[in-house]
Design an enzyme around this catalytic site. Structure first.
Site, PDB file in Angstrom:
ATOM      1  N   GLY A 707       0.778  -1.233   0.016  1.00  0.00           N
ATOM      2  CA  GLY A 707       0.108  -0.020  -0.093  1.00  0.00           C
ATOM      3  C   GLY A 707       0.766   1.298   0.123  1.00  0.00           C
ATOM      4  N   GLY A 709       0.395   5.578   1.332  1.00  0.00           N
ATOM      5  CA  GLY A 709      -0.301   6.434   1.701  1.00  0.00           C
ATOM      6  C   GLY A 709       0.258   7.917   1.548  1.00  0.00           C
ATOM      7  CB  SER A 710      -0.520  11.243   3.425  1.00  0.00           C
ATOM      8  OG  SER A 710      -2.021  11.075   3.098  1.00  0.00           O
ATOM      9  CG  PHE A 711       2.880  11.822   5.433  1.00  0.00           C
ATOM     10  CD1 PHE A 711       3.218  12.821   4.787  1.00  0.00           C
ATOM     11  CD2 PHE A 711       2.083  11.715   6.394  1.00  0.00           C
ATOM     12  CE1 PHE A 711       2.708  14.151   5.215  1.00  0.00           C
ATOM     13  CE2 PHE A 711       1.302  13.006   6.545  1.00  0.00           C
ATOM     14  CZ  PHE A 711       1.501  14.119   6.039  1.00  0.00           C
ATOM     15  N   GLY A 712       4.134   7.841   2.670  1.00  0.00           N
ATOM     16  CA  GLY A 712       5.092   6.841   2.251  1.00  0.00           C
ATOM     17  C   GLY A 712       4.602   5.631   1.962  1.00  0.00           C
ATOM     18  CB  VAL A 714       2.328  -0.131   3.921  1.00  0.00           C
ATOM     19  CG1 VAL A 714       2.456  -1.130   5.147  1.00  0.00           C
ATOM     20  CG2 VAL A 714       2.295   1.254   4.644  1.00  0.00           C
ATOM     21  CE  LYS A 728       2.728   5.694   7.778  1.00  0.00           C
ATOM     22  NZ  LYS A 728       1.543   6.325   8.384  1.00  0.00           N
ATOM     23  CG  ASP A 833      -6.492  10.184   7.380  1.00  0.00           C
ATOM     24  OD1 ASP A 833      -7.499  10.518   6.885  1.00  0.00           O
ATOM     25  OD2 ASP A 833      -5.560   9.893   6.817  1.00  0.00           O
TER      26      ASP A 833
END
Length: 1007
Positions: A707, A709-712, A714, A728, A833
């Protein structure tokens, strides 16, 4: 009866025929009114949430005739409905296709409601209609394909909807059309030249759309046209010269496009009836047409934001009906009379808006400015080259709300008479040469919300009369020569968010009352002579983000209350006389990005955590008594340190050797295997290395990526002892990623709950490219995210999705996690979030909440909660954010409750809040609410309704009726969570209790 003659027989036949015809007409009329009645009943059924007080709710099939119904009009014979006026009734829902059966309608008014959905194509059956007004709704889609069949249409008003379409050429066949108003939609493409065939048109309004291309010359053929409004689009090219010859025009508004060219000098003669002339925000050059000032009835002239040159032509004294004259931001210059053209405007008694700012006007402001209209509310004259003083007559303009003279060369004192402008809301006199004292009369301006006197030569103290500024939001007195102490009375500013008094000669101590500025976002007192200690009362600045007190004479210790300002991002206390230690709690300010304490007299050890880890963002130079841990004064000599190191090493080695021998003996005696790998997860808290993570993910290969996400990203991986983990990896280059890392660590440092994803350890290192590397290592949950289950990417082995009971269990799990964060942690945590993609499922289908990258710790005050984050940046994901965050409110527990409610709705409807189905004002919440509770199954996930019919639980079947009752309860909870106003939302604790009750009603054994 005797024999009848042929004449008698003919008379009898005619009478019989007449009787039959009469009977036929009555029957036809009866059938027609019945058709209209049934159509109206169907139309009513399309409206939702009708209140008993709504006129439409009285429509009843038992009534004899719809002609008696409110808002319905029939013809004089009472056999057909000819007008329907449902405007302003706050109707929601959609427009039923049976509207097309009202074929005798001449007028249909649906404006100012909350209607959604497409315009039904059956509306084109209304071939007799001449007025169709659906403006100010949320209708979407395009135009009916056969709209040209509405041949009698004279008015088509679809303003302020969400129509996404090009302008259909078929509209050009509506030859009787007089009003075509399609403003505030999403129209795109070019204006069809065939619209020039609509010879009856009186009004065209295409404002606020996305139309492109040129203005068709063919529009100039519309000799009856009075209003041509195509503002706020993307039109290009020049305006066809023939448009300026349309003598019938009353309104010509083409502002906010990309049009260019020059204006004809005789435009005032060719457009003699013009009332509104609006061409601002374009690219026109040349001069203001002199003839424009000859149109004696004109009301609005707007040329702002073009490239016009030359002077203001004479003739303004002729414009007695003028309400707006806006020529701001061009390249206009003064004539021999300076700006005395303002004197001519005193002949315009209705003038309410005058803007000449952003030009090259020179000269003095005439005394006649005080003779302008008493209705004048906006006066903009800034950013010119004006000189001299402001005439005292300015005090006559007591209707002024906005006054801006900034960026000129005005001098002298600020007129005392400005204090007479009791309606003034904004006073901007910045960047001039004003001198003297600030008049105390300004304190009379009790409606003032913005005061900017910066960049002048003002002297004296700050008037105590400023205590009257109860509505003031921003005050800038910087870059003057103000002196004396700051009076405590001038700090009685309960609404102020920005205060700038920098670069003055202010002296004396700061009053304790400065802490009462509870709504401050920024304060700048730098470059003054302020002395004394920093008051501990600054802890009252709960919302402050930027604090500047550099280059003063402040002394004493830095108050520990500074460390309580959880939202603060910037602190500059440099170049003062501060002494003592750096407060230890500054290192726990997670929002802090820049700290400057340089050139003081601080002493002691520098904290090691928080912002102090990144010395590039901390200024400490010029403090000779400060020390790092290893270099602090008073530490022992080198010889003593060596002795202690040797003793410690020997002792430690002995203990370590004993431990190793004991461990080996223990393992040799054990008969069973080592503890299962899960024990590693429970006990492991030490940081892992970059190399371990690289090996665990096969060099972070794509096949391990699960996956982004907004900051990196996974990755899944296997650590030592075969422990599966989710790793992550933060994108450290992305702005905010490090802050996200810190927030997540801080939030999860001391939390433990079965429904929270467990943080095993972290990694803060350098990768093989010598770049900073940070990662969070979590337990790996084998059943993916809730988002994947709800939207069909994952299912059970039999291909089935989540049933009712599983979804209720997940809802309770998630609610329990949020309840723990809000109420059972030492310091409440707001997740910020919450959404299905951040909810993971383990092997037992237990839901766990993860991704705390935006989490915020709350500090409690008497009646409020405030967070450590900014009031000016939205935190979270679109669709799940509560509405109050859009207005600048900081994250609260009520915001999480809203996100939880949206997540519940998505879980049980299968629709994301960002689904393309929801356009305009229609959203997931309104859609569900429109069907609650009577028609709730219409919005429930189709897969769920199919799967759950034969739901088995502990050996018995749960009926579909029981499931429906449970779903109604759950959706009720979701809607209680998503109320617009935070104070009216249900608390998460009560929400979980209601969800558990809904589950109990579903699973309780039969009596």
């Amino acid at each position: 009866m005797g024999t009848q003659t042929p004449a008698v027989k003919l008379a009898m036949f005619v009478a019989a025929l007449a009787f039959t015809a009469s009977f036929s007409l009555v029957g036809s009329a009866s059938l027609s009114i019945e058709t209209d009645k049934q159509a109206l009943i169907s139309i009513k059924s399309g409206f939702i949430n009708l209140q008993p007080s709504n006129p439409v709710s009285s429509w009843d099939n038992s009534n004899s005739s719809p002609c008696n119904w409110t808002r319905v009009s029939c013809n004089k014979d009472g056999n057909r409905v000819v007008a329907l006026d449902l405007s302003g009734l706050q109707l929601s829902g959609s427009l039923d296709p049976h509207i097309g059966n009202l074929t005798f309608l001449h007028s249909l008014e649906l404006q100012n409601n909350l209607l959604t959905g497409p315009i039904p194509h059956q509306i084109s059956n209304l071939f007799r209609i001449n007025l169709l007004n659906m403006s100010f709704n949320a209708l979407q889609g395009g135009f009916p394909s056969n709209i040209s069949a509405m041949a009698a249409l004279e008015t088509l008003d679809l303003t302020s909807n969400n129509i996404l379409s090009t302008l259909p050429h078929e509209l050009s066949l509506l030859t009787n059309l007089k009003v075509l108003n399609l403003a505030r939609n999403h129209l795109f493409g070019e204006i069809p030249p065939s619209f020039g065939n609509l010879s009856s048109l009186v009004t065209i309004n295409f404002g606020t759309n996305s139309l492109t291309g040129p203005i068709p010359t063919e529009l100039s053929r519309l000799q009856n046209l009075k209003d041509l409004i195509i503002t706020i689009n993307n039109l290009t090219g020049t305006v066809p010269p023939a448009i300026f010859n349309m003598s019938s025009l009353v309104t010509l508004a083409l502002a906010s496009n990309r049009l260019w060219g020059t204006f004809p000098r005789d435009v005032g003669h060719t457009l003699p009836n013009l009332l509104v002339f609006n061409f601002c925000f374009n690219e026109f050059t040349g001069t203001i047409p002199p003839s424009l000032h000859n149109i004696t009835n004109i009301q609005v002239i707007r040329f702002a934001y073009n490239f016009l040159e030359g002077t203001v032509p004479p003739g303004l004294e002729n414009l007695h009906n003028l309400t707006m004259y806006n020529i701001g931001y061009n390249n206009l210059t003064s004539g021999n009379d300076g700006i005395n053209f303002i004197t001519s405007l005193t002949k315009s008694p209705h003038l309410s808006f005058l803007a000449i700012d952003g030009n090259n006007f020179e000269g003095q402001i005439p005394d006649s400015i005080g003779n302008l209209s008493k209705s004048l509310s906006i006066l903009f004259m800034g950013d010119n080259r004006l000189s001299g003083s402001i005439p005292p007559t300015i005090g006559n303009l007591n209707g002024l709300a906005l006054l801006n003279f900034s960026y000129n060369s005005l001098s002298g004192e600020i007129p005392y008479e400005i204090g007479q402008l009791e309606n003034l809301q904004s006073l901007v006199l910045a960047k001039n040469r004003f001198s003297g004292w600030i008049p105390s009369s300004l304190g009379n301006l009790q409606k003032l919300n913005n005061l900017d006197l910066s960049g002048n030569e003002l002297i004296g103290g700050i008037p105590t009369s400023f205590r009257n500024f109860q509505k003031l939001l921003a005050m800038d007195l910087s870059n003057n020569k103000l002196n004396g102490s700051i009076p405590k009375e001038a700090l009685n500013l309960p609404a102020t968010t920005k205060l700038n008094m920098s670069n003055n000669l202010l002296s004396g101590p700061l009053p304790e009352e400065i802490g009462s500025l509870s709504n401050l976002f920024q304060i700048d007192l730098s470059n003054n002579l302020i002395s004394g200690e920093i008051p501990s009362s600054i802890k009252g600045w709960g919302s402050i983000e930027e604090l500047f007190m550099a280059r003063n004479k402040l002394s004493g210790h830095i108050p520990s209350s500074l460390g309580e300002l959880r939202a603060i991002k910037v602190i500059d206390l440099s170049s003062n006389h501060l002494s003592g230690p750096i407060p230890d709690n500054l290192q726990y300010l997670l929002a802090l990005q820049y700290l400057n304490l340089s050139f003081n007299d601080l002493e002691g050890e520098v904290p090691q955590e928080g912002i102090f880890k990144n010395r590039a963002n901390v200024g400490l130079q010029g403090n000779s008594k400060l020390c790092l841990y290893s270099s602090c004064p008073g530490s022992e000599s080198k010889h003593d340190r060596v002795v202690k190191v040797i003793i410690f090493t020997v002792a430690f080695s002995t203990l370590a050797l004993s431990f190793i021998i004991g461990t080996l003996i223990h393992f040799m005696r054990k008969k069973s295997k080592t503890a299962p790998s899960t024990e590693f997860v429970k006990g492991q808290h030490e940081m892992v290395s970059y190399d371990e993570l690289r090996l665990a993910t096969e060099n972070f290969s794509e096949q391990h990526l699960i996956g982004k996400g907004s900051f990196g990203s996974v990755y899944k991986g296997i650590l030592k002892q075969d422990v599966p983990v989710a790793i992550k990896v933060l994108d450290v280059i992305r702005t905010g990623s490090i802050r996200s890392f810190k927030a997540e660590c801080e939030a999860l440092r001391n939390v433990r709950h079965r429904n929270l994803v467990k943080l095993i350890t972290t990694c803060s290192s350098i990768d093989f490219s010598n770049m900073e590397f940070r990662a969070l290592i979590y337990e790996l949950l084998s059943n993916g995210s809730l988002d994947e289950w709800v939207h069909g990417q994952i299912s059970h082995e039999r291909g089935l999705g989540l049933n009712v009971l599983e979804r209720v269990d997940i809802a309770i799990d998630v609610g329990s996690a949020i309840n723990y964060l809000h109420h059972d942690c030492e310091l409440p945590i707001v997740h910020c979030d919450l959404k299905p993609s951040n909810i993971l499922l383990d092997a037992d289908m237990t839901a766990k909440v993860g991704d705390f990258g935006l989490a915020r710790l709350l500090m409690e005050s008497a009646n409020t909660q405030s967070s450590i984050t900014s009031t000016h940046v939205l935190k979270g994901s679109i669709g799940y954010l509560p509405p109050e965050y859009g207005y600048g409110m900081k994250p609260t527990t009520a915001g999480d409750v809203y996100s939880f409610g949206v997540t519940l709705l998505e879980l049980f409807t299968g629709k994301r809040p960002t689904d393309e189905y929801f356009t305009g004002e229609l959203n997931l919440i309104k859609w569900v609410d429109s069907c609650f509770p009577e028609h709730i199954m219409e919005v429930i996930d189709d897969e769920l309704t199919e799967v759950s019919v034969d739901l088995e639980y502990e050996g018995r079947t749960i009926s579909s009726e029981m499931q429906k009752d449970c779903l109604t309860e759950v959706i009720g909870v979701a809607l209680s969570c998503t109320v617009n106003t935070p104070v009216n939302r249900i608390d998460i604790h009560d929400a979980v209790s209601k969800l558990k009750s809904a589950k109990h009603s579903l699973t309780r054994p039969p009596k």
